[in-house]
Structures are given as structure tokens and as C-alpha cells.
Design a protein around this motif. Structure first.
Motif, PDB file in Angstrom:
ATOM      1  N   LEU A 276      10.307  18.850 -18.020  1.00  0.00           N
ATOM      2  CA  LEU A 276      11.588  18.613 -17.877  1.00  0.00           C
ATOM      3  C   LEU A 276      12.440  19.690 -18.595  1.00  0.00           C
ATOM      4  N   SER A 277      13.357  20.272 -17.770  1.00  0.00           N
ATOM      5  CA  SER A 277      14.160  21.419 -18.500  1.00  0.00           C
ATOM      6  C   SER A 277      15.530  20.557 -18.689  1.00  0.00           C
ATOM      7  N   TYR A 278      15.910  20.844 -19.857  1.00  0.00           N
ATOM      8  CA  TYR A 278      17.290  20.097 -20.388  1.00  0.00           C
ATOM      9  C   TYR A 278      17.689  20.996 -21.473  1.00  0.00           C
ATOM     10  N   ASN A 279      18.736  20.823 -21.784  1.00  0.00           N
ATOM     11  CA  ASN A 279      19.449  21.523 -23.124  1.00  0.00           C
ATOM     12  C   ASN A 279      20.116  20.883 -24.121  1.00  0.00           C
ATOM     13  N   ASN A 280      20.474  21.393 -25.319  1.00  0.00           N
ATOM     14  CA  ASN A 280      21.203  20.653 -26.181  1.00  0.00           C
ATOM     15  C   ASN A 280      22.494  20.059 -26.216  1.00  0.00           C
ATOM     16  N   GLU A 281      23.123  20.539 -25.120  1.00  0.00           N
ATOM     17  CA  GLU A 281      24.198  19.959 -24.548  1.00  0.00           C
ATOM     18  C   GLU A 281      24.438  18.814 -23.381  1.00  0.00           C
ATOM     19  N   GLY A 282      23.151  18.385 -23.288  1.00  0.00           N
ATOM     20  CA  GLY A 282      23.047  17.259 -22.193  1.00  0.00           C
ATOM     21  C   GLY A 282      23.398  16.071 -22.472  1.00  0.00           C
ATOM     22  N   ILE A 283      23.572  15.062 -21.523  1.00  0.00           N
ATOM     23  CA  ILE A 283      23.946  13.653 -21.706  1.00  0.00           C
ATOM     24  C   ILE A 283      22.675  12.890 -22.587  1.00  0.00           C
ATOM     25  N   MET A 284      21.731  13.211 -22.359  1.00  0.00           N
ATOM     26  CA  MET A 284      20.426  12.468 -23.124  1.00  0.00           C
ATOM     27  C   MET A 284      20.004  13.439 -24.195  1.00  0.00           C
ATOM     28  N   SER A 285      19.902  12.847 -25.334  1.00  0.00           N
ATOM     29  CA  SER A 285      19.645  13.752 -26.552  1.00  0.00           C
ATOM     30  C   SER A 285      18.016  14.085 -26.510  1.00  0.00           C
ATOM     31  N   LYS A 286      17.668  15.151 -27.215  1.00  0.00           N
ATOM     32  CA  LYS A 286      16.302  15.534 -27.174  1.00  0.00           C
ATOM     33  C   LYS A 286      15.410  14.346 -27.633  1.00  0.00           C
ATOM     34  N   ASP A 287      15.825  13.595 -28.554  1.00  0.00           N
ATOM     35  CA  ASP A 287      14.877  12.356 -28.986  1.00  0.00           C
ATOM     36  C   ASP A 287      14.889  11.365 -28.015  1.00  0.00           C
ATOM     37  N   GLU A 288      15.786  11.100 -27.427  1.00  0.00           N
ATOM     38  CA  GLU A 288      16.000  10.019 -26.433  1.00  0.00           C
ATOM     39  C   GLU A 288      14.911  10.313 -25.284  1.00  0.00           C
ATOM     40  N   VAL A 289      14.964  11.754 -24.904  1.00  0.00           N
ATOM     41  CA  VAL A 289      13.654  12.208 -23.860  1.00  0.00           C
ATOM     42  C   VAL A 289      12.612  12.016 -24.335  1.00  0.00           C
ATOM     43  N   LYS A 290      12.442  12.326 -25.416  1.00  0.00           N
ATOM     44  CA  LYS A 290      10.922  12.365 -26.095  1.00  0.00           C
ATOM     45  C   LYS A 290      10.512  10.885 -26.179  1.00  0.00           C
ATOM     46  N   TYR A 291      11.492   9.887 -26.510  1.00  0.00           N
ATOM     47  CA  TYR A 291      11.040   8.595 -26.434  1.00  0.00           C
ATOM     48  C   TYR A 291      10.518   7.882 -25.222  1.00  0.00           C
ATOM     49  N   ILE A 292      11.334   8.427 -24.043  1.00  0.00           N
ATOM     50  CA  ILE A 292      11.075   8.117 -22.777  1.00  0.00           C
ATOM     51  C   ILE A 292       9.640   8.519 -22.183  1.00  0.00           C
ATOM     52  N   MET A 293       9.526   9.746 -22.360  1.00  0.00           N
ATOM     53  CA  MET A 293       8.439  10.699 -21.835  1.00  0.00           C
ATOM     54  C   MET A 293       6.893  10.209 -22.383  1.00  0.00           C
ATOM     55  N   SER A 294       7.322   9.825 -23.888  1.00  0.00           N
ATOM     56  CA  SER A 294       6.008   9.619 -24.823  1.00  0.00           C
ATOM     57  C   SER A 294       5.580   8.384 -24.569  1.00  0.00           C
ATOM     58  N   LYS A 295       6.049   7.484 -23.735  1.00  0.00           N
ATOM     59  CA  LYS A 295       5.500   6.109 -23.228  1.00  0.00           C
ATOM     60  C   LYS A 295       4.613   6.471 -22.306  1.00  0.00           C
ATOM     61  N   TYR A 296       4.517   7.641 -21.554  1.00  0.00           N
ATOM     62  CA  TYR A 296       3.554   7.782 -20.365  1.00  0.00           C
ATOM     63  C   TYR A 296       2.326   8.725 -20.715  1.00  0.00           C
ATOM     64  N   GLY A 297       2.279   9.196 -21.912  1.00  0.00           N
ATOM     65  CA  GLY A 297       1.315  10.157 -21.944  1.00  0.00           C
ATOM     66  C   GLY A 297       1.650  11.016 -23.176  1.00  0.00           C
ATOM     67  N   LYS A 298       0.678  12.050 -23.336  1.00  0.00           N
ATOM     68  CA  LYS A 298       0.748  13.118 -24.231  1.00  0.00           C
ATOM     69  C   LYS A 298       2.042  13.971 -23.952  1.00  0.00           C
ATOM     70  N   TYR A 299       2.928  14.094 -24.928  1.00  0.00           N
ATOM     71  CA  TYR A 299       4.108  14.797 -25.130  1.00  0.00           C
ATOM     72  C   TYR A 299       4.355  15.948 -26.047  1.00  0.00           C
ATOM     73  N   ASP A 300       4.961  16.845 -25.544  1.00  0.00           N
ATOM     74  CA  ASP A 300       5.253  18.198 -26.255  1.00  0.00           C
ATOM     75  C   ASP A 300       6.485  18.776 -25.994  1.00  0.00           C
ATOM     76  N   LEU A 301       7.035  19.593 -26.767  1.00  0.00           N
ATOM     77  CA  LEU A 301       8.298  20.440 -26.462  1.00  0.00           C
ATOM     78  C   LEU A 301       8.273  21.963 -26.994  1.00  0.00           C
ATOM     79  N   LYS A 302       8.798  22.635 -25.786  1.00  0.00           N
ATOM     80  CA  LYS A 302       9.069  24.048 -26.098  1.00  0.00           C
ATOM     81  C   LYS A 302      10.702  24.287 -26.266  1.00  0.00           C
TER      82      LYS A 302
END
Length: 334
Positions: A276-302
């Protein structure tokens, strides 16, 4: 194209990170670009993967990707068609001239009168060639993509079509020249859709899913409505000062709907790797995206810092706000 949210400048970063995260060779992988836009990311991987699935709800995007992604074999005699279209005598009874040029009395100045007439002339001729079966679908989308991109180069806007400029800027004063929209050739077939992403995800499967949804409230159907009009070339009554057409409103642009829509997409995705490409000005925060994606497997961030696209270069922007941070959220799904 000078496109809001374009990943052109981030293409090397995305290619390197995706290749690094995916196990094994890409040559046997199916790659899906779900919110394709101008198709930059799909084009990056077109020659490296087994096949590309490209999707976007916007009409101009569908045309561009039918050319840049689905076209994969060399087209015969394309130069002669480009030459013919460039040399046609201009007509003054077309939709773009009548509704988006000052000379027609529309009150709108998205294009110079001459360029508006040329857009109409070429667009109508492309349809005529298609109806008479002188060209097939591959050539049709190649010529139409060429027109959309060539028209965009002489548009009298500050990169988006939500408004036009009061006076013709220098690029808009140039005569439109139809330039070919060259695509990368490949050995494999590819497919392009124009569907709602959350519906399409239930019908397809693959290996790598790349997501680049809208980050904020901006509606692409509004910001690029004239490109949709050139793509469709249909009859409608343009609304208001800007000549807007009816457009789709994305759930990903709505603060009260985006999280639910995003999780539904991740949940239903039959893909091993999701980026998922997103940025620091998005509607969803970085932590919100992490919370959702982490439910479904191994998560990482670049993370990658890059300069913003300045729509209005006259506005003073302080040095801190001149940078945007691109988040590439990575999920290896269970």
C-alpha cells in the motif's frame, strides 16, 4: 502527465522495495495494480512479471492502461495514422470547442480555440476509424491515449482540471501536436478493468497486489473531468463555471468510510503480497493502516521522503512542508 499522486519519481523506490520483499523470481508472478491512475507502476513491472492486472474506475485511466498495459505487441502502420490525424482540416462543431474554449462563447478557457478544435477533429476521426473497422481495439486505445496525453500538454490549467486559468499560459499557446503514446512490448498478455476496487477484488487472484488509493478528499473524477470527457466523448450538459460532468465519489476519499473499505479490500484479497502506497497527509494515519494490515499477516513499513508536486508555484511554501513522506506498507498475508 503532470498527475497528482503520480508515482513516477518514486518508481525506483517502489520497484526495489517490492522486488526485495517478494520471495523468488517475479517472472512467474501475477501483479495487480488496483488503483492504476496513469499506469506508471504497472508499466514498471510489465516486462518482469507473468502478467499484469490493471484497474481504475476513471475513464481516462482505463484508456491509458488499455494502451500502456494491455497493448503488448507492436502495432502496424501507427505512424501513418498519427500523420493523418495531425493533418486533418479543423472543424468547429465539436464538444470540446463548444464547451471549453472562449471562442465558442462558453466562457471557459481550458484550451485555445485552435487546440480545442483539433482535439474534437482528432477525437471524431478516431471514432470514425473504429466504426468503419479500419482500426482494431489495440490501435483505437493507442490513438486515444495519444490524444489524451497530447491534449493534457496544452491544457490551460495548473495541472488539474478543477479550474482553468484566466489567460492562456505559454504551454497552452502552443499548437497541439498528436504524439504517439509508446508502450512497452512484452511476451505475455495483460488485462485491464474499470470496476470498483472492492468489487473486483472478489473476482481476481494473483501474487502481488499494489494499492495506491486516493489519500484525501480529492476526487479524481472532478480533478480530471475533461480527460474523462475526451475519453468518452459523450453528450451531456456541462455544469457550472468549470463545465463539470457527473463523476464517481470514492469511498477512499471519505473520512467516515475509508477504514471500513480498506479493511474489506485487504480481507478479500487473494494475494500473498500486498503493498500500500500512502503518505503522511492521508486520511488514515500510519498507525491505523498498520493496525488493519497486521490482522492479516506479517507487516512491514518502508518510508521515502520526496518533494511535493507544487500545483501553484507562486505560493510560498516553507521548507518543512515542501517534503512529503511516502509510506510503503507491506503485508505478507497468512
Amino acid at each position: 502527465m503532470n498527475y497528482i499522486g503520480s508515482k513516477y519519481k518514486l518508481s525506483a523506490f517502489l520497484k526495489d522495495e517490492i522486488k526485495s520483499a517478494v520471495e523468488g523470481s517475479l517472472s512467474d508472478k501475477v501483479f495487480c495494480d488496483m488503483f492504476a491512475g496513469t499506469g506508471i507502476v504497472g508499466r514498471i513491472f510489465k516486462q518482469h512479471v507473468k502478467s499484469v492486472i490493471s484497474n481504475d474506475i476513471e475513464d481516462y485511466s482505463y484508456v491509458l492502461n488499455k494502451n500502456y498495459i494491455q497493448n503488448y505487441a507492436q502495432l502496424r502502420d501507427y505512424e501513418s495514422y498519427i500523420k493523418e490525424l495531425n493533418e486533418l482540416p479543423l472543424r468547429d462543431d465539436g464538444f470540446i470547442y463548444n464547451h471549453y474554449c472562449l471562442g465558442s462563447g462558453s466562457g471557459r478557457q481550458y484550451f485555445s480555440d485552435e487546440n480545442g478544435k483539433k482535439i474534437d477533429t482528432i477525437r471524431l476521426k478516431i471514432d470514425e476509424l473504429k466504426r468503419s473497422k479500419k482500426i482494431d481495439d489495440n490501435m483505437y486505445y493507442f490513438l486515444l491515449a495519444s490524444l489524451i496525453e497530447s491534449a493534457d500538454k496544452v491544457a490551460n490549467t495548473a495541472s488539474m482540471y478543477a479550474a482553468f486559468l484566466k489567460t492562456l499560459k505559454k504551454p497552452a499557446q502552443r499548437k497541439l501536436v498528436l504524439e504517439p503514446a509508446y508502450f512497452e512490448q512484452s511476451h505475455n498478455g495483460h488485462v485491464v478493468y474499470q470496476e470498483d476496487s472492492n468489487s473486483l477484488i472478489k473476482k481476481i487472484k494473483g501474487d502481488i497486489l499494489y494499492l495506491d488509493p486516493p489519500y484525501n478528499h480529492r476526487q479524481y473524477g472532478a480533478n480530471y473531468h475533461i480527460l474523462n470527457t475526451i475519453a468518452l466523448y459523450d453528450e451531456f450538459v456541462p455544469k457550472g463555471k468549470t463545465g463539470m460532468r457527473v463523476y464517481s465519489r470514492s469511498m477512499y476519499c471519505k473520512k467516515n468510510r475509508v477504514r471500513e473499505s480498506f479493511e474489506e479490500l485487504i480481507k478479500n484479497a487473494d494475494f500473498k503480497y500486498i503493498f500500500l502506497s500512502y503518505n503522511n497527509e492521508g486520511i488514515m494515519s500510519k498507525d491505523e493502516v498498520k493496525y488493519i494490515m497486521s490482522k492479516y499477516g506479517k507487516y512491514d513499513l518502508k518510508v521515502k521522503a520526496y518533494k511535493k508536486l507544487k500545483v501553484d508555484k507562486k505560493k510560498s511554501i516553507n521548507k518543512k512542508s515542501d517534503l512529503t513522506y511516502e509510506y510503503l506498507h507491506i503485508l505478507q498475508k497468512d
